[in-house]
Design an enzyme around this catalytic site. Sequence first.
Site, PDB file in Angstrom:
ATOM      1  N   LYS A 115      44.694  42.041  18.188  1.00 21.75           N
ATOM      2  CA  LYS A 115      45.017  41.577  19.546  1.00 21.75           C
ATOM      3  C   LYS A 115      44.875  42.689  20.567  1.00 21.75           C
ATOM      4  O   LYS A 115      44.454  42.453  21.697  1.00 21.75           O
ATOM      5  CB  LYS A 115      46.441  41.002  19.591  1.00 21.75           C
ATOM      6  N   LYS A 205      39.952  33.448  12.299  1.00 20.61           N
ATOM      7  CA  LYS A 205      41.048  32.488  12.223  1.00 20.61           C
ATOM      8  C   LYS A 205      41.072  31.576  13.452  1.00 20.61           C
ATOM      9  O   LYS A 205      40.763  32.038  14.551  1.00 20.61           O
ATOM     10  CB  LYS A 205      42.324  33.344  12.170  1.00 20.61           C
ATOM     11  N   LYS A 208      44.865  29.981  19.194  1.00 23.63           N
ATOM     12  CA  LYS A 208      45.047  29.304  20.484  1.00 23.63           C
ATOM     13  C   LYS A 208      44.363  30.048  21.616  1.00 23.63           C
ATOM     14  O   LYS A 208      43.997  29.468  22.624  1.00 23.63           O
ATOM     15  CB  LYS A 208      46.540  29.254  20.827  1.00 23.63           C
TER      16      LYS A 208
HETATM   17  P1  TYM Z   1      52.002  31.622  15.791  1.00 20.88           P
HETATM   18  O1  TYM Z   1      52.609  30.953  16.958  1.00 20.88           O
HETATM   19  O2  TYM Z   1      50.778  32.449  15.992  1.00 20.88           O
HETATM   20  O3  TYM Z   1      51.680  30.566  14.677  1.00 20.88           O
HETATM   21  C1  TYM Z   1      52.666  29.650  14.251  1.00 20.88           C
HETATM   22  C2  TYM Z   1      52.503  29.340  12.779  1.00 20.88           C
HETATM   23  O4  TYM Z   1      51.188  28.834  12.536  1.00 20.88           O
HETATM   24  C3  TYM Z   1      50.538  29.634  11.540  1.00 20.88           C
HETATM   25  N1  TYM Z   1      49.117  29.742  11.912  1.00 20.88           N
HETATM   26  C4  TYM Z   1      48.115  29.372  11.118  1.00 20.88           C
HETATM   27  N2  TYM Z   1      48.103  28.835   9.880  1.00 20.88           N
HETATM   28  C5  TYM Z   1      46.882  28.538   9.351  1.00 20.88           C
HETATM   29  N3  TYM Z   1      45.714  28.749   9.989  1.00 20.88           N
HETATM   30  C6  TYM Z   1      45.680  29.292  11.229  1.00 20.88           C
HETATM   31  N4  TYM Z   1      44.531  29.461  11.862  1.00 20.88           N
HETATM   32  C7  TYM Z   1      46.923  29.625  11.847  1.00 20.88           C
HETATM   33  N5  TYM Z   1      47.262  30.134  13.057  1.00 20.88           N
HETATM   34  C8  TYM Z   1      48.596  30.207  13.073  1.00 20.88           C
HETATM   35  C9  TYM Z   1      51.223  30.990  11.590  1.00 20.88           C
HETATM   36  O5  TYM Z   1      51.080  31.679  10.370  1.00 20.88           O
HETATM   37  C10 TYM Z   1      52.654  30.590  11.883  1.00 20.88           C
HETATM   38  O6  TYM Z   1      53.318  30.223  10.693  1.00 20.88           O
HETATM   39  N6  TYM Z   1      55.094  35.489  15.093  1.00 20.88           N
HETATM   40  C11 TYM Z   1      54.855  34.101  14.789  1.00 20.88           C
HETATM   41  C12 TYM Z   1      55.953  33.175  15.266  1.00 20.88           C
HETATM   42  C13 TYM Z   1      57.317  33.601  14.840  1.00 20.88           C
HETATM   43  C14 TYM Z   1      57.933  33.341  13.591  1.00 20.88           C
HETATM   44  C15 TYM Z   1      59.234  33.899  13.716  1.00 20.88           C
HETATM   45  C16 TYM Z   1      57.506  32.693  12.450  1.00 20.88           C
HETATM   46  C17 TYM Z   1      58.196  34.286  15.619  1.00 20.88           C
HETATM   47  N7  TYM Z   1      59.363  34.450  14.943  1.00 20.88           N
HETATM   48  C18 TYM Z   1      60.124  33.830  12.646  1.00 20.88           C
HETATM   49  C19 TYM Z   1      58.408  32.641  11.388  1.00 20.88           C
HETATM   50  C20 TYM Z   1      59.691  33.209  11.495  1.00 20.88           C
HETATM   51  C21 TYM Z   1      53.577  33.649  15.490  1.00 20.88           C
HETATM   52  O7  TYM Z   1      53.142  34.245  16.435  1.00 20.88           O
HETATM   53  O8  TYM Z   1      53.086  32.486  15.011  1.00 20.88           O
END
Ligand code: TYM
Length: 340
Positions: A115, A205, A208
Site C-alpha cells: 500500500k 488480489k 476495493k
Molecule cells: P479488509 O477490509 O481489507 O477486508 C475484510 C475481510 O475480507 C478479506 N478479504 C479478502 N478475502 C479474499 N479475497 C480477497 N481478495 C480479499 N480482500 C479482502 C480480508 O482478509 C478480511 O478478512 N484489517 C482488516 C480489517 C480488520 C480486522 C480487525 C479483521 C480490522 N480489525 C480485526 C479481523 C479482526 C482489513 O483491512 O480487512
Amino acid sequence: MNATRKTVLSAVQPTNSMHIGNYLGAVRNWIPYLDEYDCIFFAVDLHSITVEQDPEALRENTYRSIASYIACGIDPAKAILFVQSQVPEHAELAWVLTCHSSMGELSRMTQYKDKSQKHGSHIPTGLFTYPVLMAADILLYGTHLVPVGEDQKQHLELTRDLAERMNHRFPKSSSGEDSALFRVPEPMIAKTGARVMSLQDPESKMSKSDPAPGACVFLSDSDKEIEKKFKRAVTDSGSEVRSEEQSAGVRNLIQIQASFLNQDYNAVLQRYVGKQYGYLKVDTANIAVEHLRPIRERTEAILKDRAYLEGILKQGRAAARARAEKTLSEVYKRLGFVRE
Ligand code: TYM
C-alpha cells in the site's frame, strides 16, 4: 454474552461497498459461528481513514457495511454489531500496543509495503501502524478465533506476538496473581475463497481500491454489472480450459464458482475441461448473480430503515464497551497508570 462460550471476532473496512473477496473470504465464513460462539463483528472506520476518505461516503458506507453483514446472514440477535470508532477503547489500547511494537516488525508487513508504494513520498503514518490497531481490536475482547482472508494472516501473527510479549512483560494481574493479560487468538482461513483475485489482473488480489474498471465485483453491483464484469474477466491467450495448469485468470474464475457453490476446485474444473472460456465466464456470472441478488435487495431494504440500524448499533456499542472497558482497565492497571 456467555462466559463459557468462545469468542469469534472479525471486521471489514467500510470503504466502498464490500466485494466478493470480502464476502467469500470473510463475512460468509462468520455465519457458522453464530449459534455456538459469542460473535463480535464491526465496521472498522478507524482503519478506513488510513487512506483519504470522503466523509459523507464514509458515513454511508459504514451504515452499508452493517446492513450488508445482516443481509449476508449475520443475525443481529446472535452477534454484537457495532462501529469501531464508537468504542474508544480500540484507539486507546492501540496506543499502548504501539508503544510495545517495533518499527522493524511493522516494516515487514507485506500489506504495508504494497500500500505504501502507492503513496510516493507522503506515506500516512496510520498505514504503518494500522496492524497494531487491528491487534487492539482483537485483544480487547479475549478473542479465540478470527475468521479472515489470507491477506490478514500476517497481521494475525503480529497480534499473537504482541499478546505474548505483553503477557510476558506484565505477568501479574492487578490483584496480584499470575495470569495472562491477553488471550492469544487463532486465525481461521477458509479453504476456498480466501484469496479472490482481481478480474482484470488475476495476479493481484481483488481490492476495493483497485481503480481498474471491472476488477472488483461489489455486493452493490446490479445483475447487469456483475454479468459484464465476469464476461470481460481476463483469462489468457488460449481458448479452452485445460485439465492441467490453468492460468491465473481461469483458476480465479473456477475458484470463485467453487466458493459460491461450496464445491471442490477439481469438481468445478472437471465440468469445463475442453470447453471454451466463455462457458466458464457465463456460468460463474450467473451463479454470482443468483447468489448476490437477494443480498443486495436485503441490504437496500435494511438501509432504508435507519432507525432499525441505529438501534442495532446502539445496542452493539453498549455490549462491546462493557467488554472492552474491562480489558482496558486491567491493561492500564498493569502498566502502572493511576486509576483512582
Ligand atoms: P479488509 O477490509 O481489507 O477486508 C475484510 C475481510 O475480507 C478479506 N478479504 C479478502 N478475502 C479474499 N479475497 C480477497 N481478495 C480479499 N480482500 C479482502 C480480508 O482478509 C478480511 O478478512 N484489517 C482488516 C480489517 C480488520 C480486522 C480487525 C479483521 C480490522 N480489525 C480485526 C479481523 C479482526 C482489513 O483491512 O480487512
